[in-house]
Design a protein around this motif. Structure first.
Motif, mmCIF file in Angstrom:
data_model
loop_
_atom_site.group_PDB
_atom_site.id
_atom_site.type_symbol
_atom_site.label_atom_id
_atom_site.label_comp_id
_atom_site.label_asym_id
_atom_site.label_seq_id
_atom_site.Cartn_x
_atom_site.Cartn_y
_atom_site.Cartn_z
ATOM 1 N N GLU A 103 -13.024 10.158 -9.621
ATOM 2 C CA GLU A 103 -12.563 9.934 -10.991
ATOM 3 C C GLU A 103 -11.110 10.338 -11.224
ATOM 4 O OE1 GLU A 103 -15.339 12.091 -13.538
ATOM 5 O OE2 GLU A 103 -16.783 11.993 -11.885
ATOM 6 N N GLY A 104 -10.481 10.942 -10.227
ATOM 7 C CA GLY A 104 -9.148 11.461 -10.407
ATOM 8 C C GLY A 104 -9.176 12.789 -11.133
ATOM 9 N N ALA A 105 -7.991 13.337 -11.381
ATOM 10 C CA ALA A 105 -7.891 14.653 -12.007
ATOM 11 C C ALA A 105 -8.363 14.642 -13.458
ATOM 12 C CB ALA A 105 -6.449 15.155 -11.929
ATOM 13 N N ASP A 106 -8.565 13.464 -14.049
ATOM 14 C CA ASP A 106 -9.106 13.400 -15.409
ATOM 15 C C ASP A 106 -10.456 14.105 -15.499
ATOM 16 O OD1 ASP A 106 -6.916 11.953 -16.121
ATOM 17 O OD2 ASP A 106 -7.954 10.040 -16.356
ATOM 18 N N ALA A 107 -11.156 14.190 -14.372
ATOM 19 C CA ALA A 107 -12.475 14.822 -14.367
ATOM 20 C C ALA A 107 -12.405 16.265 -14.871
ATOM 21 C CB ALA A 107 -13.057 14.798 -12.947
ATOM 22 N N TRP A 108 -11.281 16.926 -14.677
ATOM 23 C CA TRP A 108 -11.119 18.317 -15.095
ATOM 24 C C TRP A 108 -11.169 18.465 -16.616
ATOM 25 C CZ3 TRP A 108 -11.401 22.578 -12.244
ATOM 26 C CH2 TRP A 108 -10.888 23.780 -12.734
ATOM 27 N N ASP A 136 -2.698 8.487 -7.569
ATOM 28 C CA ASP A 136 -3.905 7.889 -7.014
ATOM 29 C C ASP A 136 -5.003 8.943 -6.947
ATOM 30 O OD1 ASP A 136 -2.842 5.391 -6.729
ATOM 31 O OD2 ASP A 136 -2.384 5.596 -4.597
ATOM 32 N N PHE A 137 -6.238 8.520 -7.135
ATOM 33 C CA PHE A 137 -7.336 9.497 -7.135
ATOM 34 C C PHE A 137 -7.378 10.281 -5.826
ATOM 35 C CE2 PHE A 137 -10.196 6.952 -10.318
ATOM 36 C CZ PHE A 137 -9.233 7.151 -11.290
ATOM 37 N N ARG A 138 -7.205 9.574 -4.722
ATOM 38 C CA ARG A 138 -7.251 10.266 -3.424
ATOM 39 C C ARG A 138 -6.128 11.298 -3.336
ATOM 40 N NH1 ARG A 138 -10.458 11.695 0.844
ATOM 41 N NH2 ARG A 138 -9.212 11.941 2.742
ATOM 42 N N LYS A 165 0.842 -1.195 0.000
ATOM 43 C CA LYS A 165 0.000 0.000 0.000
ATOM 44 C C LYS A 165 0.875 1.243 0.000
ATOM 45 C CE LYS A 165 -3.946 2.084 2.389
ATOM 46 N NZ LYS A 165 -4.728 2.113 3.658
ATOM 47 N N PRO A 166 1.644 1.451 -1.075
ATOM 48 C CA PRO A 166 2.488 2.656 -1.147
ATOM 49 C C PRO A 166 1.617 3.872 -1.455
ATOM 50 C CG PRO A 166 2.585 1.494 -3.214
ATOM 51 C CD PRO A 166 1.719 0.650 -2.307
ATOM 52 N N TYR A 167 2.242 5.035 -1.467
ATOM 53 C CA TYR A 167 1.499 6.200 -1.937
ATOM 54 C C TYR A 167 1.962 6.558 -3.342
ATOM 55 C CZ TYR A 167 5.293 9.661 -1.122
ATOM 56 O OH TYR A 167 6.444 10.389 -1.170
ATOM 57 N N LEU A 168 1.023 6.944 -4.176
ATOM 58 C CA LEU A 168 1.297 7.352 -5.554
ATOM 59 C C LEU A 168 0.641 8.706 -5.772
ATOM 60 C CD1 LEU A 168 0.372 4.028 -7.428
ATOM 61 C CD2 LEU A 168 2.588 4.668 -6.452
ATOM 62 N N THR A 169 1.379 9.663 -6.321
ATOM 63 C CA THR A 169 0.792 10.981 -6.546
ATOM 64 C C THR A 169 -0.331 10.943 -7.568
ATOM 65 O OG1 THR A 169 2.492 11.528 -8.191
ATOM 66 C CG2 THR A 169 2.910 12.202 -5.919
#
Length: 975
Positions: free
Chosen positions: A551-556, A173-175, A167-171
């Motif tokens: 949806e992540g930043a794609d929503a923009w 990731d939607f959250r 469970k790493p962090y990824l910039t």
């Protein structure tokens, strides 16, 4: 007793018993331990252990090292291995010192390098990026990053790095994208966000602005020119004189708007009296120059001494109010572009250390010039837009339209030559040449960058803002916070402080597609300076965040996004949507918000105990994290900042694929094993630049073998040790109590070293102890008792100490040699749930400390060194074969030393069969060591027969029940 055949007593000895191999075979065996740790879930078991202890006396204080995210776009290099290993040693050591040490690995997934790779793939296929739907393009970037995350994760795990790999962090990731946008919105809402047009470092190849952290400096050969600006409308001899400027960027001359002089510079008026052939100066020409640089400048113009003269001083009071003519003014075909007179004024940044003492000003392409005219309120008069995104001159610029500053591959374009040729044609050039100098390049494309005025989004770092009731500027608060942080090494504080002190406003925007967008809207028809230019609406912000979460930043970028986010409360026709993306340093600078504060395994206060990265991150991650955290929370996101240097080859040269001196971690692991690489990290002073190569690694492997031998000896001697064999500290011989005293000293050194991130200090102390105090002294002495004694108190005490040593050495070294110490541990304590990484470093009783005993044994060891050296001479001369053949006479001047030697079994300590101690003066032939005063040794052979079991030469051998043995061995055989 009649002579008889020697009896073989070998099987009666307590010889070491262990299956622990001399040869480690690390490359083959390490993956087995990795699989085992994953199977028994070591990392999460430690977290569960800490959770179970909450609220009890055994509660563990959390410790969090926040991972600076590597970039997900390639295999690991040696710098990655160094970086992650240092982090792992920090985490493991603090865990074993009683903390709940957490490590959440992460990756930087947005930005130009990944976008660049996808564009390269497009170009190979003849595909146009602009023709691809942006959401589809972003998906390809996401998939590319995800693939490299998986590859790098496996490569990091192979190095023995522990953490939440599942469970790493990824910039990306939607959250994470939602929280990055939320952090940006705080700058939007607190008033520090603004749109401005100023010079920024711009990559024409990548067509985007760059941060300082994305720039590296390399030597570059540049054109250099000396250009004439004619004085207009002056009185007397200054009228028609030429002010000379010098620049290494001829392409900026078309954007010139002024020339600046320095009030503290001594100027003179110079006249040409004669000229050689091929000279761009003419007889009678007058030049205004700094006196300090005049001879150099006129020499560049090919004028020799005697061909010019100094007419007079020119005080700066005479320069004030003058105007200058651009060298291209009035040029046929220039269409009036440069006909306006140029401003001429003083500036604090002008000196006479290089150039001419005058600075050519193109405020669109230089920060000092920009700031000068900004402060004067004259930017509208001096800002130009002559250079396009791709580094070409605007098409309608006379003479130069369409010329590129750089070629499309990053080499020299045609712009500089075009400008120089035109200056020659119009008589505007005095001299030209070339210069090799350090010049900024993009660290991604490796192409030179330029300063270029473009509209960008900035965070104002000198504007008052509030966090709650706390009011401050980002710069002032950041400088205050720096002094609250502990820096390793301390020089890191000064470096970051000076950068923050001098830095301009933070450029947040990039003109690319793969990243988190600047989630803001601008009012149509309004100016950036208008109070209502930016929409500040909490309901709109909330809708954006809700969409990003799902949806992540794609929503923009999806159709109808503007209408969706503005909703019914804001007129979509009144606002424009911003499509720039955030600088990736804002992404990584925000990670504290979605790692430290947003996760269950984060920290209660959102502050990390440690940030640890390379020294380049003072201008990168340390820097952006501080600005971001201060701008949103008013404090630094870290308590400690640890910095490592760069990795060089064995000759101290920077590693380069073109040179062929790179070392890949994977190759080291295949040849030696990851533990050797980890040991190299621990042995080096990582705060400076480190060297690595085959010879260095061979030395590291040798140190490893010596340590492995130490551990093997202990394992063999403890093969059947049980609690029934344990002896209390007070019942031990002095030698064992001395070892335990040394443990108290070393335990403090190890804990202090790990706490201060000084692994080199820790390893050197443990290694010296293991090889010098143990292998060469204690083990050497006690082998006899361990092998030959029966069930004696002395042997039990020795084995008790070995058991204590085992637990200390394995846990002290486990953070460094993660695989080997696990192997050692499992050799004694096998079992599916057993692991050295599940235990803590044992506490060391204070009662073991005995300074008086240590001082006494220091004297004993000094005397022993003299005896050992004396016997080595006899061995070298082949007088004896082993030290047990000797019974030296030791002459000691100092009564205190003599008493110390008489109070211990000095023959055992010297490993001789007998020893005579005397205060008689040493005869002249006695052996001495210069560094040990008052001790002389006279060699004598031991009397008696050689014991067939312990090999000591003693008078009583052969006088006991068992043939050919001494009294001690006879008793052991009867036991």
């Amino acid at each position: 007793m009649c002579a008889a055949e020697p009896v073989d007593y070998k099987d009666t000895l307590n010889l070491p018993k262990t299956d622990f191999p001399m040869r480690a075979g690390l490359p083959k065996r390490e993956p087995e331990w990795l699989a085992r740790w994953e199977r028994i879930d070591v990392y999460n078991r430690l977290r569960d252990k800490a959770a179970d202890a909450k609220g009890t006396d055994a509660a563990r204080t959390p410790f969090t090292l926040h991972d600076g995210p590597p970039y997900a776009n390639g295999h690991l290099h040696i710098g990655h291995a160094l970086n992650k290993t240092i982090k792992d040693i920090i985490v493991r050591s603090h865990q074993m010192m009683g903390r709940d040490a957490r490590y959440i690995p992460g990756w930087d997934c947005h930005g130009l390098p990944i976008e660049w790779k996808i564009e390269e793939q497009y170009r190979k296929k003849g595909k146009n990026k602009d023709a691809v739907d942006i959401v589809e393009f972003r998906k390809e970037c996401r998939d590319f990053a995800a693939g490299w995350v998986d590859i790098q994760r496996d490569e990091f795990k192979r190095l023995g790095i522990t953490g939440t790999w599942d469970k790493p962090y990824l910039t990306m990731d939607f959250r994470a994208e939602r929280i990055i946008a939320e952090e940006f919105q705080k700058f939007l809402m607190n008033g520090t966000l603004y749109q401005g047009s100023k010079p920024v470092m711009w990559s024409p190849i990548e067509q985007t602005a760059l941060a300082e952290a994305e720039v590296e400096y390399h030597d570059k050969e540049s054109f250099t020119i000396w250009v004439k600006f004619k004085v207009q409308g002056a009185e007397g001899d200054l009228d028609g004189a030429n002010v000379v400027i010098w620049t290494t960027t001829p392409w900026t001359i078309p954007s010139n708007k002024a020339v600046v002089y320095g009030n503290d510079v001594a100027y003179g008026l110079y006249e040409v009296t004669d000229t050689p052939e091929e000279c761009w100066a003419a007889k009678g020409d007058r030049f205004l120059l700094a006196d300090k640089m005049a001879a150099d400048v006129l020499g560049r113009a090919r004028l020799e001494e005697g061909q010019w003269k100094r007419l007079r001083d020119v005080p700066t009071s005479e320069l004030e109010g003058l105007s200058l003519q651009h060298p291209l003014a009035g040029a046929e075909g220039g269409e009036g572009e440069w006909d306006d007179l140029r401003d001429f004024r003083h500036g604090d940044f002008v000196s006479d250390e290089e150039g001419t003492g005058f600075v050519h000003c193109a405020p669109s392409h230089g920060m000092e010039e920009y700031e000068l005219y900004r402060d004067l309120g004259m930017l509208e008069q001096v800002i130009t837009y002559n250079v396009m995104d791709d580094g070409s001159f605007r098409a309608d610029l006379p003479f130069f339209g369409g010329h590129y500053i750089l070629s499309r591959k990053g080499g020299e374009g045609t712009a500089n030559k075009a400008v120089i040729d035109k200056l020659v044609e119009v008589g505007g050039l005095l001299a030209r040449g070339k210069i090799k100098h350090s010049y900024p390049h993009s660290w991604r494309s490796k192409a030179p960058v330029i300063y270029r005025n473009t509209p960008q989004w900035f965070a104002a770092i000198d504007k008052k803002m509030s966090v709650g009731s706390d009011e401050f500027t980002i710069r002032d608060r950041a400088l205050q916070e720096i002094d609250k942080v502990h820096w390793t090494p301390k020089s890191g504080r000064n470096r970051l402080h000076s950068m923050i002190e001098a830095r301009p406003d933070w450029v947040l925007s990039r003109q690319r597609a793969w990243g988190v967008p600047l989630t803001c809207f601008t009012k149509k028809g309004a100016l950036p300076t208008d109070p209502d230019y930016l929409l500040r609406n909490e309901a709109v912000n909330a809708r954006v965040l809700e969409a990003f979460e799902a949806e992540g930043a794609d929503a923009w970028y999806k159709p109808g996004a503007k209408e969706r986010f503005l909703g019914s409360d804001v007129d979509p026709e009144a606002y424009d949507q911003v499509f720039d993306i955030l600088d990736v340093w804002f992404d990584s600078g925000s990670t504290h918000a979605f790692v430290l504060r947003d996760r269950e395994d984060g920290t209660e206060d959102g502050i990390a105990d440690v940030y640890m990265e390379g020294t380049d991150q003072h201008r990168g991650w340390f820097h952006s994290s501080l600005l971001q955290s201060v701008g949103t929370r008013g404090h630094a996101p870290y308590r400690n900042v640890v910095t490592h240097g760069f990795t060089l080859d064995e000759k101290g040269m920077k590693m380069s694929k073109s040179i062929g001196n790179t070392i890949v971690p994977e190759e080291i692991v295949k040849q030696y094993g990851a533990d050797i690489l980890r040991l190299w990290v621990a042995q080096t002073d990582y705060t400076a630049d480190q060297r690595i190569g085959q010879e260095i690694l061979k030395g590291t492997a040798d140190s490893y073998r010596r340590l492995r031998n130490t551990m093997r000896f202990m394992l063999g001697s403890l093969s059947d040790f049980s609690e029934a064999d344990r002896v209390a500290h007070g019942d031990m011989p002095e030698l064992e109590r001395w070892v335990l005293h040394r443990l108290t000293e070393l335990d403090a050194t190890v804990r202090d070293g790990y706490a201060k991130f000084d692994f080199q200090g820790v390893f050197q102390a443990v290694f010296t102890f293991a090889t010098t105090d143990l292998s060469a002294f204690y083990f050497d002495i006690r082998k006899d008792a361990l092998y030959c004694d029966g069930d004696t108190a002395r042997r039990r005490a020795a084995r008790t100490v070995l058991d204590i040593l085992f637990h200390r050495l394995t846990t002290w070294l486990a953070p460094i040699l993660v695989f080997t110490m696990e192997e050692v541990w499992l050799e004694r304590f096998p079992g599916e749930d057993s692991s050295v990484h599940l235990v803590d470093i044992p506490e060391t009783p204070a009662e073991w400390a005995d300074a008086a005993l240590a001082a006494k044994w220091a004297r004993v060891r000094s005397a022993r060194r003299v005896v050992t050296a004396a016997l080595e001479v006899q061995r070298r001369d082949k007088v004896i074969g082993a030290s047990l053949e000797a019974a030296p006479v030791v002459h000691v001047d100092d009564a205190e030393v003599l008493d110390a030697l008489r109070s211990v079994p000095f023959d055992d300590i010297a490993i001789t069969s007998d020893v005579a101690l005397t205060d008689d003066p040493a005869p002249a032939e006695a052996f001495r060591l210069p560094e040990v005063e008052g001790v002389g040794v006279v060699f004598e052979r031991a009397d008696g027969e050689k014991c067939q079991r312990c090999w000591k030469i003693l008078p009583d051998v052969g006088n006991h029940d068992h043939d050919g043995v001494c009294k001690r061995c006879d008793e052991a055989l009867d036991a």
